[in-house]
Design an enzyme around this catalytic site. Structure first.
Site, PDB file in Angstrom:
ATOM      1  CG  HIS A  60      29.780  35.968  67.341  1.00 30.16           C
ATOM      2  ND1 HIS A  60      28.450  36.223  67.083  1.00 30.16           N
ATOM      3  CD2 HIS A  60      30.006  34.713  66.877  1.00 30.16           C
ATOM      4  CE1 HIS A  60      27.894  35.182  66.494  1.00 30.16           C
ATOM      5  NE2 HIS A  60      28.831  34.253  66.342  1.00 30.16           N
ATOM      6  CG  HIS A  96      29.109  35.881  62.034  1.00 32.62           C
ATOM      7  ND1 HIS A  96      30.401  35.579  62.418  1.00 32.62           N
ATOM      8  CD2 HIS A  96      28.328  34.899  62.566  1.00 32.62           C
ATOM      9  CE1 HIS A  96      30.401  34.473  63.143  1.00 32.62           C
ATOM     10  NE2 HIS A  96      29.150  34.037  63.248  1.00 32.62           N
ATOM     11  NE  ARG A 131      24.615  28.868  66.363  1.00 30.08           N
ATOM     12  CZ  ARG A 131      24.618  29.275  65.093  1.00 30.08           C
ATOM     13  NH1 ARG A 131      25.548  30.108  64.675  1.00 30.08           N
ATOM     14  NH2 ARG A 131      23.724  28.822  64.239  1.00 30.08           N
ATOM     15  CG  ASP A 183      25.091  33.278  65.566  1.00 29.21           C
ATOM     16  OD1 ASP A 183      26.111  33.202  64.850  1.00 29.21           O
ATOM     17  OD2 ASP A 183      25.067  32.939  66.761  1.00 29.21           O
TER      18      ASP A 183
END
Length: 314
Positions: free
Chosen positions: A269, A109, A284, A111
């Protein structure tokens, strides 16, 4: 400074404040020579950003001094932090916990593509790591586009896709678990889908800084506009296969004190879930981005949900 001094102060690759070591031809580099935080020299910040645009994902080691506040202060030098997530709560430093006990994002995916203003950059720092496994893999979506056959490029240049946060990337694992999912994980999934977002994006976006064409796909894609569900699934599989070819990826083995920064406009990622029931926790922060624009200059369109509270536009 004399011309000779200027030459001596600059490395062969043009970096004067940092060292950059590529990890592969297509993607990834380690960066050294800098202690991250809110006081990094602006010239070093500019070089870090240049390395990021060139290599798509960069890795720092030995940054054990960083906490959430320091991660946020450094992130603010690279851009404008967003809120942690459009639907999931974070903390006061704009941090979203990537916690294995609440779910594992073991699917390719980019983000937050289900909103119109996709984050430009993501910064990820580990807090708790398993004794083995738990690596993360990144793929370069710019080189994936470049390596497509010209006929496929012509197809995807005009193709649009609907992205939604209702994609359930842990469903397959949960269906195989006797007794279903636990209460905490179900609560997280309910929170993730508490507000529905759906956005129509071009499959090929023009990178606002480099001008590259990148494939905008990943697991939040619901379907391609104008195609049947069967054709959408077949085409999605073909394109994702090009994105995730091993030659187009880099894999990072996490250690305490690491920080990974990636260009969310040019990568996908995947967090590899190969560590059993061990705890894995990373924090994150995402930085505000723009609304993607297609090769013919048309901007993405939100179909459901207002993401203005999540992120400013840049």
């Amino acid at each position: 400074m004399t011309l000779l001094q200027d030459r001596l102060s600059t490395t062969d690759d043009g970096y004067a404040r940092i060292t950059v070591r590529p990890l592969g031809e297509s993607i990834g580099a380690t960066v050294g020579g800098v202690r991250l935080g809110g006081d990094v020299d602006p010239a070093a910040v500019a070089e870090i950003r240049r390395a990021l645009l060139a290599h798509k994902v960069v890795f720092f080691s030995g940054q054990d001094h960083l906490d959430d506040a320091g991660q946020h202060e450094f992130a603010s030098l690279l851009g404008t932090p967003t809120s942690p997530h459009p639907t999931v709560r974070g903390n006061d430093n704009g941090v979203l916990a990537i916690d294995s006990e609440r779910g594992k994002a073991n699917s390719w995916h980019t983000d937050v593509t289900f909103v119109d203003r996709i984050p430009a950059i993501s910064l990820l720092r580990p807090l708790i790591l398993p004794s083995h496994g738990g690596t993360t893999v990144w793929a370069n979506t710019a080189t994936a586009y470049e390596r497509l056959h010209p006929a496929l490029q012509a197809l995807v240049d005009r193709l649009w896709a609907v992205h939604t946060n209702l994609y359930d990337y842990v469903a397959e694992r949960d269906e195989k678990r006797i007794g279903g999912i636990d209460i905490e994980e179900q609560a997280y999934r309910d929170e993730f889908a508490s507000q529905v977002f759906e956005t129509e994006h071009p499959v090929v976006r023009v990178h606002p800084e480099t001008g590259e064409r990148t494939l905008l796909l990943g697991h939040f894609v619901k379907r391609f506009v104008g195609l049947s569900s069967h054709d959408s699934a077949d085409l999605f599989t073909l394109l994702q296969r090009h994105v995730t070819r091993l030659e187009n990826t880099v894999r990072w083995h996490w250690s305490s004190g690491d920080l990974a920064i990636w260009d969310n406009r040019a990568t996908q990622h995947y967090g590899v879930a190969d560590y059993g029931d061990q705890k894995r926790l990373l924090h994150r922060i995402t930085l505000a981005g723009d609304v993607p624009v297609s090769v013919d200059g048309v901007s993405s369109t939100p179909r459901q949900g207002d993401a203005s509270a999540f992120s400013a536009l840049v």
